[in-house]
Enzyme design. Structure first.
Site, mmCIF file in Angstrom:
data_model
loop_
_atom_site.group_PDB
_atom_site.id
_atom_site.type_symbol
_atom_site.label_atom_id
_atom_site.label_comp_id
_atom_site.label_asym_id
_atom_site.label_seq_id
_atom_site.Cartn_x
_atom_site.Cartn_y
_atom_site.Cartn_z
ATOM 1 N N HIS A 168 104.485 17.856 13.346
ATOM 2 C CA HIS A 168 104.419 18.001 14.805
ATOM 3 C C HIS A 168 104.856 16.678 15.395
ATOM 4 O O HIS A 168 104.031 15.862 15.799
ATOM 5 C CB HIS A 168 103.004 18.399 15.228
ATOM 6 C CG HIS A 168 102.666 19.823 14.884
ATOM 7 N ND1 HIS A 168 103.160 20.882 15.609
ATOM 8 C CD2 HIS A 168 101.925 20.364 13.893
ATOM 9 C CE1 HIS A 168 102.716 22.018 15.074
ATOM 10 N NE2 HIS A 168 101.961 21.736 14.037
ATOM 11 N N CYS A 214 106.704 26.505 31.009
ATOM 12 C CA CYS A 214 107.783 27.487 30.803
ATOM 13 C C CYS A 214 109.133 26.791 30.845
ATOM 14 O O CYS A 214 109.424 26.055 31.783
ATOM 15 C CB CYS A 214 107.717 28.552 31.893
ATOM 16 S SG CYS A 214 108.959 29.866 31.709
ATOM 17 N N LYS A 261 115.266 22.356 22.810
ATOM 18 C CA LYS A 261 115.951 21.096 23.153
ATOM 19 C C LYS A 261 114.940 19.978 23.390
ATOM 20 O O LYS A 261 115.253 18.981 24.039
ATOM 21 C CB LYS A 261 116.804 21.291 24.406
ATOM 22 C CG LYS A 261 117.941 22.303 24.260
ATOM 23 C CD LYS A 261 118.639 22.517 25.611
ATOM 24 C CE LYS A 261 119.783 23.523 25.539
ATOM 25 N NZ LYS A 261 120.840 23.203 24.566
ATOM 26 N N LEU A 278 112.530 19.860 25.439
ATOM 27 C CA LEU A 278 112.208 19.689 26.855
ATOM 28 C C LEU A 278 110.696 19.768 27.084
ATOM 29 O O LEU A 278 110.148 19.057 27.932
ATOM 30 C CB LEU A 278 112.924 20.778 27.667
ATOM 31 C CG LEU A 278 113.364 20.468 29.098
ATOM 32 C CD1 LEU A 278 113.956 19.074 29.195
ATOM 33 C CD2 LEU A 278 114.318 21.507 29.604
ATOM 34 N N LEU A 330 93.412 31.160 32.906
ATOM 35 C CA LEU A 330 94.218 32.300 33.384
ATOM 36 C C LEU A 330 95.502 32.445 32.575
ATOM 37 O O LEU A 330 95.972 31.456 32.010
ATOM 38 C CB LEU A 330 94.543 32.074 34.862
ATOM 39 C CG LEU A 330 93.289 31.858 35.724
ATOM 40 C CD1 LEU A 330 93.681 31.473 37.123
ATOM 41 C CD2 LEU A 330 92.421 33.106 35.701
#
Ligand SMILES: CCCCCCCCCCCCCC(=O)SCCNC(=O)CCNC(=O)[C@H](O)C(C)(C)COP(=O)(O)OP(=O)(O)OC[C@H]1O[C@@H](n2cnc3c(N)ncnc32)[C@H](O)[C@@H]1OP(=O)(O)O
Ligand SMILES: CNCCCN(C)c1ncc(F)c(N2CC(C(=O)NCc3cnc4ccccn34)C2)n1
Length: 409
Positions: free
Chosen positions: A23, A160, A168, A170, A409
């Protein structure tokens, strides 16, 4: 195999548990690391001390050239539409890509604007040229108790990245940027959940589903007809009464906030990790909001005391590629307290209300005391596991779901 030295066997076990995976980002973060599993000598609590505010990075992290940060003002209809559309087409799907969460705009406004929220924690990435929103991550402040320590944390959610920008690296930049902005508000811990295994879950929970509209659930592939079962037999199996059975069962209203707060705070005290709700939090998170959150309570008919409470939130899923249905209407069990009415009966009344409001399925995690009613009320175990995480806060040993009093949630 037997003459292997112990640490090689441990490594094999770790590898088999996919703990051997690298990781690269998460190994750099103040979170429980897989290599520390089982080391009960490590103290419970913050992993790193706070940084002096003057030393927190003042400017945003670098993004790849074509992209720029944008703070998303969720009050603006145009921005809320952009966030809604990014999530509608790029957010969480099940493993077979049959469903994708379809959080509504009013749900997002509810989820992201609790008491004390920071607009700067609603973070987007957009393409400089097209101005299109291509990524999103959010934080909201929450007081969370772990054992006897109430800590102000950030609850991180709605991470998201557009499908076309995946893999990539991100996500680590998004996570570092929200971390930076949370640090600027002198907050050093976070809580989040995910369907994926990361370093290191404080608890792993199981989703259970109660069919309310079994015919539709089978038509769309959410569930399968049981062995030796016909469709008519299945419909009969899940049939529910038209009306609730508990005397004094009614919708929660504004004037119930103090009593519901007392009831909930007392109930949540029994869990190791739970929100530290005050009346403002209860007003925001639990007062009914059409199509977002439903809350019911039992007011005893003789002395008008509030003795029980149940609630669920509305999170539909888009059904990908089905001719007859485009949306799965799902209710998710939220916070429930039973002090007089049997929890079984209270939750059955919740199912009756959900069915009457045309939900297709009622989902619940095996957290809190949910395990006591799941099987009896005909919930079936789902394939989705939900992993709970704390950032920069070590819990000595993994919690059992019954020790968790937190629903995100
Ligand atoms: C003090 C304040 C602290 C605040 C921050 C606290 C932490 C908050 C953490 C976030 C809580 C979010 C709570 C929710 O919203 S959970 C819901 C997450 N969203 C989705 O699943 C929607 C669909 N998927 C996507 O949009 C992308 O696949 C995402 C954006 C999820 C990853 O993008 P992509 O697929 O293009 O990958 P990459 O190349 O950019 O990056 C790969 C790296 O990212 C790690 N990764 C993958 N998935 C997740 C995940 N769900 N949480 C944390 N990390 C995740 C992965 O292990 C790898 O790191 P490492 O394994 O190499 O180390
Ligand atoms: C970051 N916030 C975590 C909570 C988001 N939540 C509600 C969630 N996180 C992971 C899950 F595993 C999950 N599950 C509900 C169960 C379920 O209904 N599975 C079939 C299904 C129907 N629609 C979808 C959409 C996406 C994934 C599975 N789907 C599994 N729920």
């Amino acid at each position: 195999e037997h003459d292997l030295p112990l640490d090689a066997i441990t490594r094999k076990v770790q590898e088999s548990l996919s703990l051997g995976k690298r990781h690269k980002f998460w190994e750099t973060q103040p979170v429980g690391q897989f290599k520390d599993l089982g080391d009960t000598s490590l103290p419970e609590g913050p992993i790193e001390p706070p940084t002096p505010l003057s030393e927190v990075k003042q400017e945003p992290y670098n993004l790849p050239n074509p992209y720029e940060w944008i703070t998303c003002d969720i009050d603006s209809d145009e921005m809320c539409n952009e966030v809604y559309n990014l999530l509608t087409y790029n957010y969480v799907e099940d493993d077979e890509n049959m469903f994708r969460f379809n959080y509504s705009k009013e749900f997002l406004r509810w989820a992201l604007r609790p008491p004390g929220y920071y607009r700067s924690w609603h973070i987007g990435v957009r393409a400089k040229s097209s101005k299109k929103l291509v990524a999103f991550i959010t934080g909201i402040p929450a007081r969370i108790r772990a054992h006897d320590n109430v800590v102000t944390m950030a609850e991180i959610n709605f991470l998201c990245v557009h499908k076309r920008l995946r893999s990539k690296r991100l996500a680590p930049v998004m996570i570092k940027e929200v971390t930076r902005r949370v640090h600027l508000e002198n907050i050093w811990q976070a809580a989040y959940t995910a369907g994926v295994v990361l370093p290191t879950p404080i608890s792993t929970c199981q989703y259970w589903h109660r069919s309310l509209n079994p015919k539709k659930l089978i038509d769309v592939g959410f569930s399968r007809l049981g062995a030796r079962m016909t469709m008519s037999r299945t419909i009969k199996l899940y049939k529910l009464p038209e009306s609730t059975v508990t005397p004094g069962f009614r919708k929660m209203e504004m004037h119930d906030i103090p009593a519901v707060t007392r009831l909930l705070r007392t109930y949540l005290n029994q869990f190791v990790v739970a929100p530290d709700f005050d009346e403002n939090d209860v007003e925001h998170w639990l007062l009914p909001k059409e199509n977002v959150v439903d809350s019911y309570l039992v007011e005893s008919t003789d002395n008008h005391e509030i003795t029980d409470f149940c609630s669920f939130y509305t999170l539909p899923s888009s059904i990908l590629g089905n001719q007859n249905h485009s949306t799965l209407k799902a209710a998710y069990s939220y916070y429930n307290v039973a002090t007089r009415t049997p929890l079984l009966q209270l939750m059955n009344d919740a199912l009756i209300v959900a069915k009457r409001k045309d939900y297709d399925v009622f989902n619940a995690l095996d957290v809190m005391q949910n395990g006591s009613f799941l099987k009896e009320l005909k919930f079936g175990p789902g394939d989705g596991k939900l992993h709970y995480y704390l950032y920069n806060y070590r819990i000595r040993q993994e919690l059992r779901p019954v020790e968790l009093g937190l629903v995100l949630l």
